[in-house]
Scaffold this motif. Structure first.
Motif, PDB file in Angstrom:
ATOM      1  N   GLY A  51      10.765  -5.810  -2.474  1.00  0.00           N
ATOM      2  CA  GLY A  51      11.289  -7.166  -2.371  1.00  0.00           C
ATOM      3  C   GLY A  51      10.220  -8.208  -2.643  1.00  0.00           C
ATOM      4  N   HIS A  52       8.972  -7.903  -2.280  1.00  0.00           N
ATOM      5  CA  HIS A  52       7.873  -8.803  -2.606  1.00  0.00           C
ATOM      6  C   HIS A  52       7.664  -8.829  -4.120  1.00  0.00           C
ATOM      7  CE1 HIS A  52       6.341 -10.067   1.279  1.00  0.00           C
ATOM      8  NE2 HIS A  52       6.394  -8.819   1.731  1.00  0.00           N
ATOM      9  N   THR A  53       7.184  -9.954  -4.609  1.00  0.00           N
ATOM     10  CA  THR A  53       6.969 -10.099  -6.054  1.00  0.00           C
ATOM     11  C   THR A  53       5.492 -10.061  -6.430  1.00  0.00           C
ATOM     12  OG1 THR A  53       7.000 -12.517  -5.847  1.00  0.00           O
ATOM     13  CG2 THR A  53       9.091 -11.424  -6.340  1.00  0.00           C
ATOM     14  N   ASP A  54       4.640  -9.756  -5.453  1.00  0.00           N
ATOM     15  CA  ASP A  54       3.208  -9.602  -5.721  1.00  0.00           C
ATOM     16  C   ASP A  54       2.649  -8.592  -4.727  1.00  0.00           C
ATOM     17  OD1 ASP A  54       0.690  -9.998  -6.837  1.00  0.00           O
ATOM     18  OD2 ASP A  54       0.895 -12.178  -6.892  1.00  0.00           O
ATOM     19  N   TRP A  55       1.371  -8.306  -4.824  1.00  0.00           N
ATOM     20  CA  TRP A  55       0.721  -7.278  -4.019  1.00  0.00           C
ATOM     21  C   TRP A  55       0.909  -7.504  -2.520  1.00  0.00           C
ATOM     22  CZ3 TRP A  55      -3.784  -8.891  -1.179  1.00  0.00           C
ATOM     23  CH2 TRP A  55      -4.197 -10.203  -1.464  1.00  0.00           C
ATOM     24  N   GLN A  67      11.146  -2.608  13.678  1.00  0.00           N
ATOM     25  CA  GLN A  67      10.982  -3.496  12.540  1.00  0.00           C
ATOM     26  C   GLN A  67       9.522  -3.529  12.123  1.00  0.00           C
ATOM     27  OE1 GLN A  67      12.565  -7.233  13.974  1.00  0.00           O
ATOM     28  NE2 GLN A  67      14.677  -6.669  13.542  1.00  0.00           N
ATOM     29  N   LEU A  68       9.263  -4.146  10.980  1.00  0.00           N
ATOM     30  CA  LEU A  68       7.887  -4.317  10.543  1.00  0.00           C
ATOM     31  C   LEU A  68       7.762  -5.646   9.815  1.00  0.00           C
ATOM     32  CD1 LEU A  68       7.628  -3.590   7.183  1.00  0.00           C
ATOM     33  CD2 LEU A  68       8.203  -1.348   8.102  1.00  0.00           C
ATOM     34  N   VAL A  69       6.522  -6.132   9.717  1.00  0.00           N
ATOM     35  CA  VAL A  69       6.224  -7.369   9.005  1.00  0.00           C
ATOM     36  C   VAL A  69       5.242  -7.064   7.885  1.00  0.00           C
ATOM     37  CG1 VAL A  69       4.364  -7.992  10.614  1.00  0.00           C
ATOM     38  CG2 VAL A  69       5.443  -9.780   9.235  1.00  0.00           C
ATOM     39  N   THR A  70       5.397  -7.735   6.764  1.00  0.00           N
ATOM     40  CA  THR A  70       4.470  -7.595   5.646  1.00  0.00           C
ATOM     41  C   THR A  70       4.049  -8.973   5.149  1.00  0.00           C
ATOM     42  OG1 THR A  70       6.337  -7.477   4.077  1.00  0.00           O
ATOM     43  CG2 THR A  70       5.408  -5.381   4.852  1.00  0.00           C
ATOM     44  N   SER A  71       2.863  -9.031   4.569  1.00  0.00           N
ATOM     45  CA  SER A  71       2.371 -10.261   3.941  1.00  0.00           C
ATOM     46  C   SER A  71       1.998  -9.943   2.509  1.00  0.00           C
ATOM     47  CB  SER A  71       1.159 -10.807   4.702  1.00  0.00           C
ATOM     48  OG  SER A  71       0.118  -9.841   4.775  1.00  0.00           O
ATOM     49  N   SER A  72       2.017 -10.982   1.654  1.00  0.00           N
ATOM     50  CA  SER A  72       1.890 -10.706   0.228  1.00  0.00           C
ATOM     51  C   SER A  72       1.202 -11.833  -0.528  1.00  0.00           C
ATOM     52  CB  SER A  72       3.290 -10.479  -0.360  1.00  0.00           C
ATOM     53  OG  SER A  72       3.275 -10.424  -1.767  1.00  0.00           O
TER      54      SER A  72
END
Length: 289
Positions: A51-55, A67-72
């Motif tokens: 779903g992210h559009t970058d690294w 649940q989990l959280v991601t940063s990009s």
């Protein structure tokens, strides 16, 4: 003594590792824009999220493990529900790449650190930014909550660490190069930090003063991690090694694996250390019997 065992799973270059709070599950994120969970220690892929559009720069499980959280690098922070296998919330507000994320122990807040020079505290229930932390003069490279408190720890390219308590900030100066990462030990009385010249420092949390400085350079140190006993500190080095400091004897051991840049390290339980880096290989280090 630690011995290497390769998990022989091929990923794209990895930037972060996280451990499930109760299960033998590891979470990874990297430059393929995906997060993946896999079983430990067999290495079988369990879930993949896109779903992210970058690294992906950072990842962390919610304390409940649901649940989990991601940063990009795409400037967003995303919340994912493992049962639904999809993104349930996208948090927007940073103007540049987000370098790291962390979940508060109460489960109601996540924090993010960005190259825009700010950190943010997000309320996942109201789906809004609760606080924006300003004060660093460069990229904020990591953020972490002190468990069961309102204190957040950040590291920055401005060569400082900061301790934030909503409206107040305490600045820790001593590094002479960009600070890449900082973390608390389990007791919450000591901080470990590392910088782009390979220097690792330990800080007294109460006095806010450095108590030990180790030059593990000249290659950059990317991440540090405490063993749950507090007696060992691992460092991910761009030299292509993991360096482990034994506080009891003051000795620095070097663990040489694939020989490429190591970007993240995590201790798993009492006897295991995980490392990963630029080649996407996850290495499992176990105590020699």
């Amino acid at each position: 003594c630690l011995l290497e065992h390769n998990l022989t799973k091929c990923f794209k270059a990895l930037f972060d590792l996280a451990l499930h709070p109760r299960k033998n599950i590891v979470l990874t994120g990297g430059d393929d824009r995906l997060w993946k969970t896999w079983g430990f220690p067999d290495g079988n892929i369990l879930l993949t999220g896109e779903g992210h559009t970058d690294w992906l720069s950072g990842c962390c499980f919610r304390p409940s493990g649901t649940q989990l959280v991601t940063s990009s690098g795409d400037t967003t922070v995303r919340i994912w529900d493992l049962s639904r296998r999809g993104c349930i919330l996208t948090l927007r507000g940073h103007s540049r790449a987000v370098r790291g994320c962390s979940w508060h122990s109460c489960g109601d807040f996540v924090a993010s650190a960005s190259t825009d020079g700010t950190s943010k505290i997000w309320d996942v229930n109201s789906e809004r930014c609760r606080y924006t932390l300003r004060g660093h003069e460069g990229s904020v490279n990591s953020i972490e909550f002190l468990p069961f408190s309102s204190t957040a720890l950040t590291s920055s390219a401005d060569k400082t660490l900061s301790l934030w308590d909503v409206r107040t900030v305490s600045r820790l100066g001593g590094h002479v190069h960009s600070c890449n990462h900082a973390t608390f030990n389990k007791k919450g009385d000591t901080i470990a930090s590392c910088d782009s010249s390979g220097v690792m420092k330990l800080w007294d949390m109460r006095k806010l003063l450095p108590i030990l400085s180790i030059d593990a350079g000249p290659h950059p140190a990317n991440q540090v991690a405490f063993h749950r006993s507090g007696g060992l500190v691992a460092l991910a080095s761009s030299e292509g090694s993991v360096k482990v400091l034994s506080l009891a004897v003051g000795q620095l051991s070097v663990l040489r694996g694939p020989g490429v840049e190591v970007r993240c390290v995590r201790f798993h339980s009492q006897d295991y250390l995980l490392s990963a880096g630029a080649d996407g290989r996850v290495c499992l280090w176990t105590s020699a019997q």
